[in-house]
Design an enzyme around this catalytic site. Sequence first.
Site, PDB file in Angstrom:
ATOM      1  N   HIS A 102     -19.733  -6.008 -11.248  1.00  0.00           N
ATOM      2  CA  HIS A 102     -20.172  -6.764 -10.067  1.00  0.00           C
ATOM      3  C   HIS A 102     -21.394  -7.599 -10.407  1.00  0.00           C
ATOM      4  O   HIS A 102     -22.142  -7.292 -11.329  1.00  0.00           O
ATOM      5  CB  HIS A 102     -20.471  -5.832  -8.887  1.00  0.00           C
ATOM      6  CG  HIS A 102     -21.487  -4.778  -9.191  1.00  0.00           C
ATOM      7  ND1 HIS A 102     -21.165  -3.614  -9.846  1.00  0.00           N
ATOM      8  CD2 HIS A 102     -22.813  -4.711  -8.948  1.00  0.00           C
ATOM      9  CE1 HIS A 102     -22.251  -2.883  -9.983  1.00  0.00           C
ATOM     10  NE2 HIS A 102     -23.274  -3.521  -9.453  1.00  0.00           N
ATOM     11  N   HIS A 104     -24.863  -9.342  -8.658  1.00  0.00           N
ATOM     12  CA  HIS A 104     -25.790  -9.376  -7.526  1.00  0.00           C
ATOM     13  C   HIS A 104     -26.231 -10.818  -7.286  1.00  0.00           C
ATOM     14  O   HIS A 104     -26.667 -11.494  -8.229  1.00  0.00           O
ATOM     15  CB  HIS A 104     -27.054  -8.570  -7.825  1.00  0.00           C
ATOM     16  CG  HIS A 104     -26.823  -7.111  -8.050  1.00  0.00           C
ATOM     17  ND1 HIS A 104     -27.069  -6.169  -7.080  1.00  0.00           N
ATOM     18  CD2 HIS A 104     -26.372  -6.419  -9.129  1.00  0.00           C
ATOM     19  CE1 HIS A 104     -26.796  -4.957  -7.565  1.00  0.00           C
ATOM     20  NE2 HIS A 104     -26.368  -5.087  -8.808  1.00  0.00           N
TER      21      HIS A 104
END
Length: 138
Positions: A102, A104
Amino acid sequence: MSYDPSNIFGKILRNELPCHKVYEDESALVMMDIFPQSRGHVLVIPKAASRNLFDADPAVLAEVMPLVQRVAIAAKAATGADGVRLAQFNETPAGQTVFHLHFHVIPMYEGVDLGSHGGGKADDGELAELAQEIAARL
Ligand code: 5GP
């Protein structure tokens, strides 16, 4: 180390757990971080199973980066932030806590220090509102 599908983002991607969704398509999910480091902290999550950058398919990385850019622009516009920080952690010593790749997207505000990584949980109402406001600008 190999990918473990029981991680929390895996569960969210399979709709086994809820999230404040900003955007979804066949290859990625964008949602609010529930322990945000700043107002409007968003996570961009490729759906393809990989633990982090080390085992990611380069084609997945190439496909997700334009979305990361769109989300950064939308989050900045929606929050009125002065800048945006991107972060991406690989393995525990580097700060990774959820082992599904992922990115941010963290809005930054002039004169405001960043909150701690994995700090306090945000208000659900505020997260829902921010998700809508960012989605509207994507
Ligand atoms: P990492 O440290 O692995 O790069 O980041 C994981 C992020 O996921 C952290 O910023 C943390 O606040 C966030 N997070 C942890 N659990 C949940 C959750 O259940 N839902 C959402 N939306 N974010 C989470």
